[in-house]
Design a protein around this motif. Sequence first.
Motif, PDB file in Angstrom:
ATOM      1  N   LEU A  77      40.773  29.961  -7.087  1.00  0.00           N
ATOM      2  CA  LEU A  77      42.111  30.083  -7.669  1.00  0.00           C
ATOM      3  C   LEU A  77      42.071  29.949  -9.189  1.00  0.00           C
ATOM      4  CD1 LEU A  77      44.387  28.023  -5.217  1.00  0.00           C
ATOM      5  CD2 LEU A  77      44.420  30.495  -5.585  1.00  0.00           C
ATOM      6  N   LYS A  78      41.272  29.006  -9.667  1.00  0.00           N
ATOM      7  CA  LYS A  78      41.167  28.784 -11.107  1.00  0.00           C
ATOM      8  C   LYS A  78      40.584  30.008 -11.807  1.00  0.00           C
ATOM      9  CE  LYS A  78      39.363  25.542 -14.554  1.00  0.00           C
ATOM     10  NZ  LYS A  78      38.572  24.310 -14.778  1.00  0.00           N
ATOM     11  N   VAL A  79      39.535  30.562 -11.227  1.00  0.00           N
ATOM     12  CA  VAL A  79      38.887  31.745 -11.823  1.00  0.00           C
ATOM     13  C   VAL A  79      39.834  32.939 -11.800  1.00  0.00           C
ATOM     14  CG1 VAL A  79      36.987  33.389 -11.588  1.00  0.00           C
ATOM     15  CG2 VAL A  79      36.561  30.967 -11.246  1.00  0.00           C
ATOM     16  N   LEU A  80      40.573  33.087 -10.711  1.00  0.00           N
ATOM     17  CA  LEU A  80      41.501  34.204 -10.568  1.00  0.00           C
ATOM     18  C   LEU A  80      42.782  34.003 -11.375  1.00  0.00           C
ATOM     19  CD1 LEU A  80      41.088  34.704  -6.727  1.00  0.00           C
ATOM     20  CD2 LEU A  80      40.516  36.421  -8.458  1.00  0.00           C
ATOM     21  N   GLY A  81      43.074  32.750 -11.703  1.00  0.00           N
ATOM     22  CA  GLY A  81      44.305  32.471 -12.434  1.00  0.00           C
ATOM     23  C   GLY A  81      45.531  32.526 -11.543  1.00  0.00           C
ATOM     24  N   LEU A  82      45.365  32.135 -10.282  1.00  0.00           N
ATOM     25  CA  LEU A  82      46.476  32.154  -9.330  1.00  0.00           C
ATOM     26  C   LEU A  82      46.820  30.735  -8.886  1.00  0.00           C
ATOM     27  CD1 LEU A  82      45.344  35.113  -7.018  1.00  0.00           C
ATOM     28  CD2 LEU A  82      47.113  35.190  -8.786  1.00  0.00           C
ATOM     29  N   ASP A  83      48.054  30.536  -8.471  1.00  0.00           N
ATOM     30  CA  ASP A  83      48.487  29.233  -7.948  1.00  0.00           C
ATOM     31  C   ASP A  83      48.325  29.172  -6.432  1.00  0.00           C
ATOM     32  OD1 ASP A  83      49.311  28.337 -10.494  1.00  0.00           O
ATOM     33  OD2 ASP A  83      51.214  29.412 -10.272  1.00  0.00           O
ATOM     34  N   LYS A  84      48.283  30.346  -5.825  1.00  0.00           N
ATOM     35  CA  LYS A  84      48.192  30.431  -4.370  1.00  0.00           C
ATOM     36  C   LYS A  84      47.316  31.621  -3.995  1.00  0.00           C
ATOM     37  CE  LYS A  84      51.222  31.036  -0.318  1.00  0.00           C
ATOM     38  NZ  LYS A  84      52.646  31.095   0.139  1.00  0.00           N
ATOM     39  N   MET A  85      46.441  31.449  -2.982  1.00  0.00           N
ATOM     40  CA  MET A  85      45.576  32.534  -2.545  1.00  0.00           C
ATOM     41  C   MET A  85      46.323  33.370  -1.499  1.00  0.00           C
ATOM     42  SD  MET A  85      42.548  33.708  -3.190  1.00  0.00           S
ATOM     43  CE  MET A  85      41.508  32.332  -3.701  1.00  0.00           C
ATOM     44  N   PRO A  86      46.641  34.634  -1.829  1.00  0.00           N
ATOM     45  CA  PRO A  86      47.385  35.466  -0.884  1.00  0.00           C
ATOM     46  C   PRO A  86      46.694  35.592   0.485  1.00  0.00           C
ATOM     47  CG  PRO A  86      47.379  36.477  -3.048  1.00  0.00           C
ATOM     48  CD  PRO A  86      46.415  35.322  -3.112  1.00  0.00           C
ATOM     49  N   LEU A  87      45.384  35.817   0.454  1.00  0.00           N
ATOM     50  CA  LEU A  87      44.617  35.934   1.694  1.00  0.00           C
ATOM     51  C   LEU A  87      43.254  35.282   1.483  1.00  0.00           C
ATOM     52  CD1 LEU A  87      43.832  37.026   4.488  1.00  0.00           C
ATOM     53  CD2 LEU A  87      43.452  39.262   3.447  1.00  0.00           C
ATOM     54  N   TYR A  88      42.911  34.333   2.352  1.00  0.00           N
ATOM     55  CA  TYR A  88      41.634  33.632   2.246  1.00  0.00           C
ATOM     56  C   TYR A  88      40.909  33.760   3.575  1.00  0.00           C
ATOM     57  CZ  TYR A  88      38.543  30.209  -0.027  1.00  0.00           C
ATOM     58  OH  TYR A  88      37.474  29.573  -0.647  1.00  0.00           O
ATOM     59  N   LEU A  89      39.712  34.334   3.509  1.00  0.00           N
ATOM     60  CA  LEU A  89      38.939  34.593   4.722  1.00  0.00           C
ATOM     61  C   LEU A  89      37.690  33.726   4.793  1.00  0.00           C
ATOM     62  CD1 LEU A  89      39.698  37.743   3.374  1.00  0.00           C
ATOM     63  CD2 LEU A  89      39.294  38.220   5.774  1.00  0.00           C
ATOM     64  N   MET A  90      37.304  33.366   5.988  1.00  0.00           N
ATOM     65  CA  MET A  90      35.999  32.748   6.195  1.00  0.00           C
ATOM     66  C   MET A  90      34.958  33.855   6.034  1.00  0.00           C
ATOM     67  SD  MET A  90      37.075  30.434   9.512  1.00  0.00           S
ATOM     68  CE  MET A  90      38.460  31.524   9.937  1.00  0.00           C
ATOM     69  N   PHE A 128      41.779  40.673 -15.350  1.00  0.00           N
ATOM     70  CA  PHE A 128      42.744  41.747 -15.095  1.00  0.00           C
ATOM     71  C   PHE A 128      44.132  41.181 -14.820  1.00  0.00           C
ATOM     72  CE2 PHE A 128      44.902  44.403 -11.875  1.00  0.00           C
ATOM     73  CZ  PHE A 128      45.051  45.582 -12.603  1.00  0.00           C
ATOM     74  N   ILE A 129      44.204  40.169 -13.986  1.00  0.00           N
ATOM     75  CA  ILE A 129      45.500  39.553 -13.632  1.00  0.00           C
ATOM     76  C   ILE A 129      46.194  38.979 -14.860  1.00  0.00           C
ATOM     77  CG2 ILE A 129      46.565  37.610 -12.406  1.00  0.00           C
ATOM     78  CD1 ILE A 129      44.505  38.082 -10.158  1.00  0.00           C
ATOM     79  N   ARG A 130      45.418  38.279 -15.683  1.00  0.00           N
ATOM     80  CA  ARG A 130      46.013  37.648 -16.867  1.00  0.00           C
ATOM     81  C   ARG A 130      46.420  38.685 -17.912  1.00  0.00           C
ATOM     82  NH1 ARG A 130      42.132  33.838 -15.416  1.00  0.00           N
ATOM     83  NH2 ARG A 130      40.517  34.810 -16.686  1.00  0.00           N
ATOM     84  N   GLU A 131      45.536  39.624 -18.210  1.00  0.00           N
ATOM     85  CA  GLU A 131      45.818  40.588 -19.280  1.00  0.00           C
ATOM     86  C   GLU A 131      46.907  41.578 -18.898  1.00  0.00           C
ATOM     87  OE1 GLU A 131      42.232  42.450 -20.632  1.00  0.00           O
ATOM     88  OE2 GLU A 131      41.478  40.598 -21.563  1.00  0.00           O
ATOM     89  N   ARG A 132      47.004  41.912 -17.602  1.00  0.00           N
ATOM     90  CA  ARG A 132      48.017  42.880 -17.149  1.00  0.00           C
ATOM     91  C   ARG A 132      49.269  42.188 -16.600  1.00  0.00           C
ATOM     92  NH1 ARG A 132      43.501  44.481 -19.350  1.00  0.00           N
ATOM     93  NH2 ARG A 132      42.753  46.562 -18.798  1.00  0.00           N
ATOM     94  N   ALA A 133      49.243  40.856 -16.531  1.00  0.00           N
ATOM     95  CA  ALA A 133      50.392  40.077 -16.045  1.00  0.00           C
ATOM     96  C   ALA A 133      50.889  40.578 -14.688  1.00  0.00           C
ATOM     97  CB  ALA A 133      51.519  40.118 -17.077  1.00  0.00           C
TER      98      ALA A 133
END
Length: 306
Positions: free
Chosen positions: A109-122, A67-72
């Motif tokens: 991050l690789k799967v999501l296609g992001l350079d930074k994780m906006p929110l990362y939870l335990m 979704f992130i990649r196709e919708r930019a």
Amino acid sequence: MTKKKAKAPFLTLGTAQLGFDYGVANKSGVPAEKEALRILDEAWKCGIRSFDTASDYGRSERIIGVFIRERAVSKEIIVASKLPRVKAPTGSSEEKIYKIVKNHMERSLKVLGLDKMPLYLMHNAADMTSYGGKVFRSLIRLKEEGLIGTVGVSIYHPSEAITALKKKDIDVVQLPINLFDQRFVRKSLVKKLCDSGKSVFARSVFLQGLFFLEEKEVPKKLFPAVKYLRKLREMSLAEKMAIDDIAMRFVLSVPGVASVIVGAESVAQVKRNAAMGGKVLSRKIGKKITVCFKNVPRKIMLPYMW
């Protein structure tokens, strides 16, 4: 001086349903990828920009990545993913734990296609203190290195909220709140977390769909829930409100909740949930709910005990 009005909670789309069979009332199974993307598209169209996922949610991260990649939309989307329970030999060094945590996050991050994780939870609250605090310190280090925007934790129990309160670097706490599970509200923990500067994300609004089951559909091990479901149906009829409307409004009415996480198995459900966003309950109905569902057993309110 006039008191500043609290912001209404924003909606976060829960995406566990897009990754694997999730929810006691799920009859349609995991949607096909095309349908899953339509669900994400509809959420975006409805103004939802926050999406909750986890590497443990099957293909959920991958679908969001498509979704992130196709919708930019990488610059606009807020993704909250989760660190799986960290497993390492006893006595592992700080650096070893850091590498484990970083590897998990980089895979996401690789799967999501992001350079930074906006929110990362335990994903497991025990990691707030596991390995002598090394897991938690690893997350703070990754935040300082610019790979994580905000650090948080997903919890189940009030005792875990108390631990989170002691961790000043935890900015987000995700916890269950619903008609049957009011523990964090009754113990004023939502308020305490909010007052300490932490954002509270409420999940399990519909208790994985339990509220919508007919009596004949309730699994045998959950039969004790029937009497509470009857009370809920009676309330729905008396107040002339749909059950999902009562459930959603109840959580939206809790002071201190920053976001309400709600999943969807179809485009229609996304539209319905988005339409209920921003609505609250009257005090009269709120008090009625507090009395009716005061003593719901833990084996009903906690899905992991099902």
